[in-house]
Structures are given as C-alpha cells and as structure tokens.
Design an enzyme around this catalytic site. Sequence first.
Site, PDB file in Angstrom:
ATOM      1  CG  MET A 130      -1.865   1.200   1.271  1.00 50.11           C
ATOM      2  SD  MET A 130      -2.777   1.350   2.843  1.00 50.11           S
ATOM      3  CE  MET A 130      -3.640  -0.206   2.914  1.00 50.11           C
ATOM      4  CB  SER A 131       3.441   2.521   2.341  1.00 47.59           C
ATOM      5  OG  SER A 131       2.627   2.494   3.491  1.00 47.59           O
ATOM      6  CD  GLU A 132       2.154   4.535  -4.409  1.00 47.11           C
ATOM      7  OE1 GLU A 132       1.321   3.797  -4.942  1.00 47.11           O
ATOM      8  OE2 GLU A 132       2.404   5.697  -4.811  1.00 47.11           O
ATOM      9  N   PRO A 133       6.805   5.646  -1.798  1.00 48.07           N
ATOM     10  CG  PRO A 133       8.610   5.396  -3.281  1.00 48.07           C
ATOM     11  CD  PRO A 133       7.183   4.980  -3.070  1.00 48.07           C
ATOM     12  CD1 TRP A 157       7.564   3.342   3.591  1.00 47.05           C
ATOM     13  CD2 TRP A 157       9.575   2.610   4.213  1.00 47.05           C
ATOM     14  NE1 TRP A 157       8.428   4.409   3.531  1.00 47.05           N
ATOM     15  CE2 TRP A 157       9.676   3.991   3.918  1.00 47.05           C
ATOM     16  CE3 TRP A 157      10.738   1.931   4.624  1.00 47.05           C
ATOM     17  CZ2 TRP A 157      10.865   4.706   4.018  1.00 47.05           C
ATOM     18  CZ3 TRP A 157      11.917   2.636   4.715  1.00 47.05           C
ATOM     19  CH2 TRP A 157      11.976   3.998   4.423  1.00 47.05           C
ATOM     20  CG  LEU A 214      18.562  -4.079  32.959  1.00 45.85           C
ATOM     21  CD1 LEU A 214      17.139  -3.940  33.484  1.00 45.85           C
ATOM     22  CD2 LEU A 214      18.562  -4.954  31.704  1.00 45.85           C
ATOM     23  N   GLY A 215      20.564   0.299  33.473  1.00 46.16           N
ATOM     24  CA  GLY A 215      21.733   1.151  33.298  1.00 46.16           C
ATOM     25  C   GLY A 215      22.530   0.783  32.060  1.00 46.16           C
ATOM     26  N   GLY A 267       2.470   7.761   2.546  1.00 52.69           N
ATOM     27  CA  GLY A 267       2.427   6.899   3.721  1.00 52.69           C
ATOM     28  C   GLY A 267       1.095   7.067   4.409  1.00 52.69           C
ATOM     29  CD  GLU A 320      -2.027  -2.621   9.510  1.00 49.03           C
ATOM     30  OE1 GLU A 320      -0.846  -2.271   9.367  1.00 49.03           O
ATOM     31  OE2 GLU A 320      -2.942  -2.234   8.752  1.00 49.03           O
TER      32      GLU A 320
END
Length: 428
Positions: free
Chosen positions: A137-140, A174, A380-381, A143, A264
């Site tokens: 679906m998406s294109e350059p 993508w 956790l640093g 989006g 989705e």
Amino acid sequence: MYSLLFNPAEEHRQLRSTIRSFVQDHVEPQANDFNARECFNIDLFRKLADLGVMGLTVPEEYGGVGLSDDSNNNVSAATAVAIVHEELSYSDPAFCLSYLAHSLLLTHNLSMNGNHEQKLQFLPACCTAETIGGMAMSEPGAGTDVLGMQTTATQQQQQQQGSGDWILNGTKMWITNGTLDGQTTGDLFLVYAKTGPARTDITLFLVEKNQPGFRLGQAIRNKLGMRASSTAELVLDHVVVPNSHVVGHVHGATACMMRNLEIERLALAAMGIGIARRALDEMKSYAAQRSAFGASSLYGFGQVQQFLAESYTKYMAGKTYLYATARVLDLQGGGHNNANQNKNANSSSQKNAFSLDAEGTKLYSAQMAKEVADAAIQVLGGNGYVGEYTVERLWRDAKLLEIGGGTNQSHHKNMARAMQQRAQEKLD
C-alpha cells in the site's frame, strides 16, 4: 486472577499456552541472532504455520482454522489474533511483524474481500506458509496520505466489456515480507492501485512473484528496529494482471482497506503488550539480582520502585484495553469509525467495537511499550544499553508501533473526528 479477561474461552487459554511454549522453545533461542544478521527466519515461520495460526480467521474450506465472530461462536477471533501477536512479540517482535503482514494484511484481507475462486486458489498455500507475502500500500511519497498513492492500474479493453487485463505501474515502499531472501520478491501480494480520477478510485489486485515487470527494487537494511523482519521496495513496471485477480470491486478497495485496518491495529497493539510484558519481566528480574550501595537488590530504592510500579500499571491498563476491545471487535464489519452506526446504540450494536477503540488501544499500547522498554533500560543502566540484555532491542522495535498501521498523529485526528460525530452522546 485475570484469566477470563485475557482468555475468555477455553480455546483462548489453550492457544496462549501452545504459542507460549512454541515461543520459549523455538522463537526465543533465535531472536538475537536473526535480528543481528537482519535475516528473516523462513524455516521457523513455516514451523509456526504447522500450529494453524496463519489462518485463524480463514474458513476451514480454504485451509484455515475457521474462527469467526458470528453469534454462534463464542471464541472471539480478534482475541485469538491478539493472543498470538502478544506471545510472539514477547521474544521477537520482528518475527511477529512478518507474521502480522502475512496472516492479516494478506491472508485475512483476502479471506474477507476475495471471491470464492481467489480464496480456493491462494488461501490454502497461505495458511501453510508455502506461500509467504504481504500487502503493498505505502509508497515513497504516500504513507499516512495513502489516498495520494501514484501507482496506477489501467485496464486493457477487449471485445467483452470489462474483461481485459490490467497494467500496473508504480513503486511500493516499506513492504513487510517484500523480500524473503534479499534477492527476489516475496511470493504473493495484495497491491493497491489507482484506477480512476477520484482520490478514492483505488482497486486491490493480486500480484504474484515472477510476473514479468514485478521486481524487487531494494531490500531495506540498517533499520532502527524490527531487523529480523524483511522490508523492501517493490517495483511494478507494466505488470500485466488478469481481471480475475481484481479483489473486490473496481474502485472499491478503500472499503477493503478500512475494513482491514481495525484488526491490523489491534494486532499492533497486542505487539506492544508483548514488548511491555517482556521489558517488565527483564526489569523486575534484574532489580532483584542487582546489588547497589550495600543493598542486596534495587527494590528498596524509590527511583526503581517508581519505574516498576508505573510500568506495571501502564502495562495492565493497556492489556485490559486491548482484550476488552478484542472481545467486541466485529471482523465481519468495517468502515472507518463505523460512521453509520445507530447513534442510540442498543446492546446488540454495542457489541461492535467502534474503530475509535481499535485506534485507541493501538495509540496507547504503542506509546506504552516504548515507555516501559525505556524504563527497563534505565533500571538496567549500562547493561540495558547492550544487546545481551534484550531490552535495547525491545525499545528499538517498539518505535515502529508509533508509525506502522497509522502514526500516533493520524490516530489523534481519526479519534477526535469520531468523538466529534458523537459529541452529544454520553460515554458509558
């Protein structure tokens, strides 16, 4: 304590147990390696298919499990979808993303919108993962503004009106599962293309690997996260698609698109829950084992207490919202924000979840997953900053949830519009 909320039917409990065991035995051991190498684990993917989860919502006659949300079935298909995505994302969100693209964006989408012949031809192989693919679906340059896509499909007229092949031209970007090996395209895609002058004149097509003119533009590497999920640019250069591969009606793909967005977004929200649960587990385990300033653990320090308590609260709020929405999401329904639903919704119509909540649970869980992973890194640093301790990978993976399936900002817009439509109604 929360079993009935998160596993409302016995089948849900069994499914969660099965997937959790599979994740522990097979997904967890390979996660760091495949993400580090930016490789899709196709063998594991097909092993997952043996559990039947590639076609949870696909009728049995087409090779699926046959879960649905009709009144004769108390096993919510949407809840089952959420369970699988949560459990897989606990160990490997990238692997889960490839599963989402194949099982929902391709397989579920075709099952919901294809005709009988298309489903007989393609769905059985999708359910076994013999065929692996996704949705384009998406294109350059398109989006969030998906209706601004530039890919076109022009029909060649024959003597019989409307029976001619279609010629597809354009570039898709993508695309998850766009390549499986880094060299060629995936096996099968549902491709959206413009077929008329109006913004909504969009049609959905089935495009197969090795069709002349259909090729891999590039395999996209060096992503921030989701590195074990293949992402690609796909090029369509005068690709001839037979009229029999039109899914749904010509100019009618916008409805297909909106219909599929709800599940989705629910699945992406479930991925956020899985990420947060793992980050929280890592955080509380580390805090118990780490000694500092003469204390045998970090649990006595207020700063760590805040991270733990707030992270757990956010996680539980998101998980509750997710499964409450899943229980009432009608996969047979559709349409953005259910705008035509009766304003004075009775108990029957309330059973259909508004897209408002499909968007809301994804908006909340995406942000929450990143926040909890970030808190885990802080607890956790320095250890949280390196791959050995997993949480840095979870943090990187979580960011995609704020972009894919709709950006946070698009959810803000859509949700505000839905609430404006019901501005005079009182919330339950």
